[in-house]
Design a protein around this motif. Structure first.
Motif, PDB file in Angstrom:
ATOM      1  N   UNK A   1       0.819  -1.207   0.000  1.00 45.55           N
ATOM      2  CA  UNK A   1       0.000   0.000   0.000  1.00 45.55           C
ATOM      3  C   UNK A   1       0.854   1.259   0.000  1.00 45.55           C
ATOM      4  N   UNK A   2       0.590   2.154  -0.949  1.00 46.17           N
ATOM      5  CA  UNK A   2       1.281   3.450  -0.961  1.00 46.17           C
ATOM      6  C   UNK A   2       0.910   4.263   0.283  1.00 46.17           C
ATOM      7  N   UNK A   3      -0.356   4.152   0.696  1.00 37.89           N
ATOM      8  CA  UNK A   3      -0.779   4.863   1.906  1.00 37.89           C
ATOM      9  C   UNK A   3       0.015   4.387   3.113  1.00 37.89           C
ATOM     10  N   UNK A   4       0.148   3.068   3.281  1.00 42.38           N
ATOM     11  CA  UNK A   4       0.906   2.551   4.422  1.00 42.38           C
ATOM     12  C   UNK A   4       2.348   3.068   4.393  1.00 42.38           C
ATOM     13  N   UNK A   5       2.979   3.031   3.226  1.00 41.69           N
ATOM     14  CA  UNK A   5       4.360   3.514   3.114  1.00 41.69           C
ATOM     15  C   UNK A   5       4.457   4.976   3.547  1.00 41.69           C
ATOM     16  N   UNK A   6       3.531   5.807   3.061  1.00 43.51           N
ATOM     17  CA  UNK A   6       3.568   7.233   3.397  1.00 43.51           C
ATOM     18  C   UNK A   6       3.290   7.457   4.881  1.00 43.51           C
ATOM     19  N   UNK A   7       2.354   6.700   5.426  1.00 46.05           N
ATOM     20  CA  UNK A   7       2.036   6.831   6.842  1.00 46.05           C
ATOM     21  C   UNK A   7       3.254   6.498   7.701  1.00 46.05           C
ATOM     22  N   UNK A   8       3.919   5.395   7.383  1.00 49.11           N
ATOM     23  CA  UNK A   8       5.057   4.966   8.200  1.00 49.11           C
ATOM     24  C   UNK A   8       6.253   5.894   8.030  1.00 49.11           C
ATOM     25  N   UNK A   9       6.441   6.427   6.813  1.00 48.32           N
ATOM     26  CA  UNK A   9       7.605   7.279   6.551  1.00 48.32           C
ATOM     27  C   UNK A   9       7.402   8.708   7.046  1.00 48.32           C
ATOM     28  N   UNK A  10       6.155   9.211   7.000  1.00 52.76           N
ATOM     29  CA  UNK A  10       5.940  10.634   7.265  1.00 52.76           C
ATOM     30  C   UNK A  10       4.738  10.936   8.147  1.00 52.76           C
ATOM     31  N   UNK A  11       3.558  10.488   7.756  1.00 55.53           N
ATOM     32  CA  UNK A  11       2.328  10.970   8.392  1.00 55.53           C
ATOM     33  C   UNK A  11       2.250  10.630   9.876  1.00 55.53           C
ATOM     34  N   UNK A  12       2.788   9.460  10.264  1.00 61.18           N
ATOM     35  CA  UNK A  12       2.741   9.060  11.675  1.00 61.18           C
ATOM     36  C   UNK A  12       3.820   9.747  12.508  1.00 61.18           C
TER      37      UNK A  12
END
Length: 240
Positions: free
Chosen positions: A84-95
Motif C-alpha cells: 500500500x502506498x498509503x501505508x508507506x507514506x504513513x510509516x515514513x511521514x504521516x505518523x
C-alpha cells in the motif's frame, strides 16, 4: 509527437535529490495562502523525501496544519498491506509529523475497484468545490510523480484504456499489473500548479533520455499540466 517540456534539475544522488525536493516543497507550502493540496507518489525516492519532511530538519518548518494529502495512485489492497502506498507514506511521514487526521485522504480500499474510484473522485470534487476543472484554478498545488522503466506514471500504464479518459478524475485499472490499481487520470494529474517528477537511478536513464529527447509517446511523456512541469532527477537518471 511529444516534445520534452518543463525544466530539469539534476542532483548528484537520490538523497540529495530528496532533500532538494523537501526544501522546494517546504518553500512552496510556506509561500501559499490557505489550504495547500499535495498529490503523493509511491516509490523509493518519494519514501526518502517523506522521511526527510518528517525529520528534525524539516518537521518544525513545514506548515502541516494547512497541507492536505492525497494519492495519485494506489494498489487496491488494504491500507495495512505491505504494497500500500498509503501505508508507506504513513510509516515514513504521516505518523511522525503533526498532521491533522482530517487532512489525510487515502484512496478507499473497500468495495469494488470501480466504486472506490468513484468515491475518491467525489472526495476530490468536494475538496475542489466544483464538478468541472478550471485551468485557472488548479485542483492541486503540487503533484508528485514517478517514472517507471516502461514509461508509466501513477498507474497510467502503457496501452491501457485509462490513458484516453478525459471525463473521470479517478479510474480503476484492472489490467497491465498483477494487482488492480486505482489512479488519477490525466485531467486530475494535470490540474496542478506544479507537477514534479522524481526520477533516480541508472535503471531510469534510458526512459528519461528518450522522454528528454522529445518524440516519446509513453504515458509519462504525455503529462501536460496547467501549471509548471519540473523534473527532479539524479545523476544516475541522466546517464552519469
Amino acid at each position: 509527437m511529444n516534445e520534452m517540456i518543463g525544466r530539469v534539475e539534476v542532483s548528484p544522488d537520490p538523497l540529495t535529490l530528496a532533500r532538494h525536493v523537501a526544501e522546494w516543497m517546504t518553500a512552496a507550502a510556506l509561500a501559499a495562502q490557505g489550504p495547500f493540496r499535495v498529490s503523493l507518489s509511491g516509490g523509493s525516492t518519494p519514501k526518502t523525501l517523506y522521511g526527510l519532511l518528517a525529520s528534525d530538519e524539516f518537521r518544525g518548518r513545514f506548515p502541516w496544519q494547512r497541507v492536505f494529502w492525497y494519492w495519485g495512485d494506489e494498489r487496491f489492497v488494504p491500507w495495512d498491506h505491505p504494497e500500500s502506498n498509503y501505508r508507506m507514506t504513513r510509516e515514513a511521514m504521516l505518523a511522525k509529523a503533526p498532521v491533522p487526521p482530517e487532512n489525510i485522504h487515502p484512496v478507499p480500499a473497500d468495495g469494488t475497484p470501480g466504486d472506490a474510484a468513484s468515491r475518491y473522485e467525489q472526495t476530490l470534487r468536494e475538496a475542489y468545490g466544483a464538478m468541472v476543472l478550471d485551468p485557472a484554478r488548479p485542483l492541486f498545488d503540487i503533484t508528485l510523480l514517478g517514472l517507471g522503466p516502461d514509461g508509466h506514471t501513477a498507474s497510467l500504464l502503457p496501452g491501457e484504456a485509462v490513458l484516453e479518459e478525459r471525463e473521470r478524475w479517478v479510474a480503476a485499472v484492472s489490467h497491465g499489473r498483477p494487482e488492480v490499481r486505482i489512479t488519477m487520470t490525466y485531467p486530475a494529474i494535470e490540474s496542478s500548479r506544479y507537477v514534479a517528477f522524481l526520477v533516480a537511478g541508472q535503471e531510469k536513464a534510458a526512459m528519461f533520455g528518450a522522454i528528454r529527447a522529445g518524440g516519446s509517446n509513453v504515458p509519462a511523456a504525455r503529462v501536460r499540466p496547467v501549471g509548471e512541469l519540473v523534473w527532479f532527477v539524479d545523476r544516475g537518471a541522466v546517464g552519469g
